[in-house]
Design an enzyme around this catalytic site. Structure first.
Site, PDB file in Angstrom:
ATOM      1  CD  GLU A 276      -2.951   1.032   2.354  1.00 16.22           C
ATOM      2  OE1 GLU A 276      -2.930   0.066   3.131  1.00 16.22           O
ATOM      3  OE2 GLU A 276      -3.854   1.890   2.331  1.00 16.22           O
TER       4      GLU A 276
ATOM      5  CG  ASN B  44      -9.574  -1.717   1.267  1.00 12.86           C
ATOM      6  OD1 ASN B  44      -9.297  -2.879   1.550  1.00 12.86           O
ATOM      7  ND2 ASN B  44      -9.353  -0.705   2.107  1.00 12.86           N
ATOM      8  CD  GLU B  45     -10.469  -2.298   5.976  1.00 11.85           C
ATOM      9  OE1 GLU B  45     -10.441  -1.182   6.516  1.00 11.85           O
ATOM     10  OE2 GLU B  45      -9.845  -3.288   6.438  1.00 11.85           O
TER      11      GLU B  45
ATOM     12  CE1 TYR C 238      -3.796  -6.033   9.089  1.00 16.99           C
ATOM     13  CE2 TYR C 238      -6.074  -5.366   8.774  1.00 16.99           C
ATOM     14  CZ  TYR C 238      -4.761  -5.437   8.319  1.00 16.99           C
ATOM     15  OH  TYR C 238      -4.426  -4.908   7.092  1.00 16.99           O
TER      16      TYR C 238
ATOM     17  CD  GLU D  35      -6.268  -4.666   4.218  1.00 12.67           C
ATOM     18  OE1 GLU D  35      -6.195  -4.272   5.403  1.00 12.67           O
ATOM     19  OE2 GLU D  35      -6.663  -3.954   3.276  1.00 12.67           O
TER      20      GLU D  35
ATOM     21  CD  GLN E  91       0.109  -2.475   3.838  1.00 12.06           C
ATOM     22  OE1 GLN E  91       0.911  -1.839   3.151  1.00 12.06           O
ATOM     23  NE2 GLN E  91      -1.078  -1.989   4.182  1.00 12.06           N
TER      24      GLN E  91
HETATM   25  O1  AHR Z   1      -3.243  -2.551   6.204  1.00 18.22           O
HETATM   26  C1  AHR Z   1      -3.504  -1.313   6.762  1.00 18.22           C
HETATM   27  C2  AHR Z   1      -4.957  -0.903   6.612  1.00 18.22           C
HETATM   28  O2  AHR Z   1      -5.775  -1.774   7.334  1.00 18.22           O
HETATM   29  C3  AHR Z   1      -5.522  -0.947   5.219  1.00 18.22           C
HETATM   30  O3  AHR Z   1      -5.247   0.200   4.506  1.00 18.22           O
HETATM   31  C4  AHR Z   1      -6.992  -1.062   5.466  1.00 18.22           C
HETATM   32  O4  AHR Z   1      -7.665  -1.721   4.424  1.00 18.22           O
HETATM   33  C5  AHR Z   1      -7.079  -1.789   6.793  1.00 18.22           C
HETATM   34  O5  AHR Z   1      -7.941  -1.172   7.655  1.00 18.22           O
END
Ligand code: AHR
Length: 512
Positions: free
Chosen positions: A45, A192-193, A259, A315, A364
């Site tokens: 990103e 995205n999101e 996450y 992600e 990432q």
């Molecule tokens: O990976 C960091 C961020 O986490 C990304 O930009 C977003 O899609 C997510 O909230």
């Protein structure tokens, strides 16, 4: 002390420094599902120094580079055989206007990266720079399109610019900018999101937008797009349900973000300075992805029993406090054996759901969150997580071998159990079996016995990743503190293979 970190006790015996044992029964005869290589995918990103200083330094940099791409980083990534790379975001994607990133670099307009620290983005890394990098790495590009602040026309033209070989306006513009032949772009994310930074939408509204945007993203010539809807976060099962109902087979895939993070407000904890309670809490949170994936899959099964729509965890990974004295908006974090362990158990889980999970992207690739590589000016280190991806490479496109694991667990205070052993097995040819094993136990050696019917392997290649402690990491001054080594503590006895794993270690084992 926070109560979720408080209680830690062994279920089956005391927590003492000794050897423990586990049994794994493998079923190579039931290896019917392929592990898509795209499960080992990555994400880059425009965030902090992921692109600038990480992947790209520009052709005039004093840092050794190949046409602007950092040489050391490029070579390290090449060795991973990365299957796909997602770009340009993340949240950045929904503010990105691709036309700002084409043409002569010194004429490209600048923008403010509002999501990530207000940094000025000069657009010197754009579509050509990204797609050429993918070609050099031999990986599939995964383009994340702008739904949040873009337009249908903008996304449609981007697809035409990248993939049309005809005498069309966008193909001609690409030619004018120095690239004659269209690139191959398969994976296209439509937003995205979209429930958050990508527009704060409701799933019903997003579903309609998806239908509209994706209609105009055409398949030019022999390029075939694999269109991916912006999916749920973690436990938002309603989002998946509504998209499956309203979009169904119009999408090729739906994404999911998960996450390993303590929460979105306040401290997320230090990446390096943590204790055993923090470690086990992290492991249970990482393992928590399995029930989440299963529940999203069960919703998908209801609407799509033939499994035409893929689940893409595009992600995932750990999220800690940023390193002191770095820009908090740049998400630069260190990476320890704990991160390696999260990667190891998570990849072992993804391999299991290959019927539905066709792609995942750790967040990432360089300098951001749970990265493969960290850079500081001209210095570079490979993280423990890098070594896990390197050691797991053989699973890519292999056939998944089901297994049953019988091992001890520890329980933490919210009644979650953390099993001490995590395993994944696959085979590419009948005369080879590939195993990845994580001994999650922070203190104890684990003797893991694999029962393999009709075992006829007599030789092996094996590597181990271990650090002095769960906190060990590679720094710019000490870049090889955690490195993979050849591993020999393996015995083949009758139909059993016995692997003696040191505490908090990860082993890859190829039997032949
Ligand atoms: O990976 C960091 C961020 O986490 C990304 O930009 C977003 O899609 C997510 O909230």
């Amino acid at each position: 002390m926070k109560n979720y970190l408080l209680l830690l006790f062994i279920i089956n015996s005391c927590f003492c420094f000794s050897q423990r044992s586990a049994t794994v029964i493998l079923h190579p005869e039931n290896a019917n599902t392929q592990i898509s290589k795209h499960i080992y995918g990555h994400f880059s990103e425009h965030l902090g120094s992921c692109i600038y200083g990480g992947l790209w330094v520009g052709p005039n940099s004093e840092i050794p580079n190949i046409n602007g791409y950092r040489k050391d980083v490029f070579e390290a990534l090449k060795a991973l055989n990365i299957p796909n790379l997602r770009w340009p975001g993340g949240c950045f994607a929904d503010e990105y206007h691709w036309m700002d990133g084409i043409g002569p670099q010194n004429k490209r307009p600048k923008m403010v990266n509002n999501n990530w620290g207000g940094t000025i983005e000069d657009n010197s890394f754009g579509t050509h720079e990204f797609l050429n990098l993918c070609e050099m790495l031999g990986c599939e590009p995964y383009i994340s399109g702008n739904v949040g602040s873009g337009s249908v026309e903008e996304m449609a033209k981007w697809v035409e610019y990248m993939t049309s070989d005809g005498d069309s306006p966008m193909a001609n513009l690409r030619r004018k900018n120095g690239r004659d032949k269209a690139w191959k772009v398969k994976f296209l994310g439509v937003g995205n999101e979209s429930w958050g930074c990508g527009g704060n939408m409701r799933p019903e509204y997003y579903s309609d937008l998806y239908r509209r945007y994706s209609t105009y993203c055409r398949n030019y010539d022999d390029n075939r797009l694999f269109k991916i809807a912006s999916g749920a976060s973690d436990y938002d099962f309603k989002w998946t349900e509504v998209l499956m109902q309203n979009i169904g087979n119009r999408m090729n895939g739906i994404s999911l973000h998960y996450y390993t993070v303590k929460g979105w407000n306040g401290s997320k904890g230090s990446a390096t300075n943590f204790d055993k309670n923090d470690y086990y809490w992290t492991m249970q949170k990482a393992l928590g992805i399995e029930p989440v994936v299963k529940r999203h899959i069960s919703i998908m099964d209801k609407y799509d029993p033939d499994k035409r729509v893929a689940l893409l965890v595009d992600e995932w990974g750990t999220w800690w406090d940023t390193e002191p004295e770095t820009n908090p908006g740049h998400l630069f974090q260190q990476n320890t054996m704990r991160d390696a362990m999260v990667a190891a158990v998570t990849l072992n889980i993804f391999n299991k759901y290959g019927e539905r999970v066709k792609m995942t992207n750790i967040a990432q690739i360089v300098n951001v969150l749970q990265s493969m590589i960290l850079t500081n000016k001209d210095k570079m280190v490979l993280t423990p997580t890098y070594h896990v991806f390197e050691m797991y490479k053989n699973h890519m496109d292999a056939m998944f071998v089901p297994s049953e694991v019988i091992c001890d667990s520890i329980q933490i205070d919210n009644n979650e159990k953390v099993p001490m052993i995590s395993v994944s097995a696959s085979k590419k040819e009948d005369n080879k079996l590939f195993l990845t094993i994580a001994n999650v136990n922070a203190d104890n050696t684990e003797e893991v016995s694999f029962e393999i019917p009709n075992l006829n392997f007599r030789k092996f290649n094996s590597y181990i990743l271990k650090g002095e402690s769960i906190n060990s990491y590679n720094s710019f001054d000490n870049p090889n503190s955690v490195n993979k080594e050849i591993f020999k503590d393996i015995k083949i006895k009758g139909e059993k293979v016995v692997v003696k794993m040191p505490s908090h270690s990860i082993v890859s084992l190829e039997l032949y």
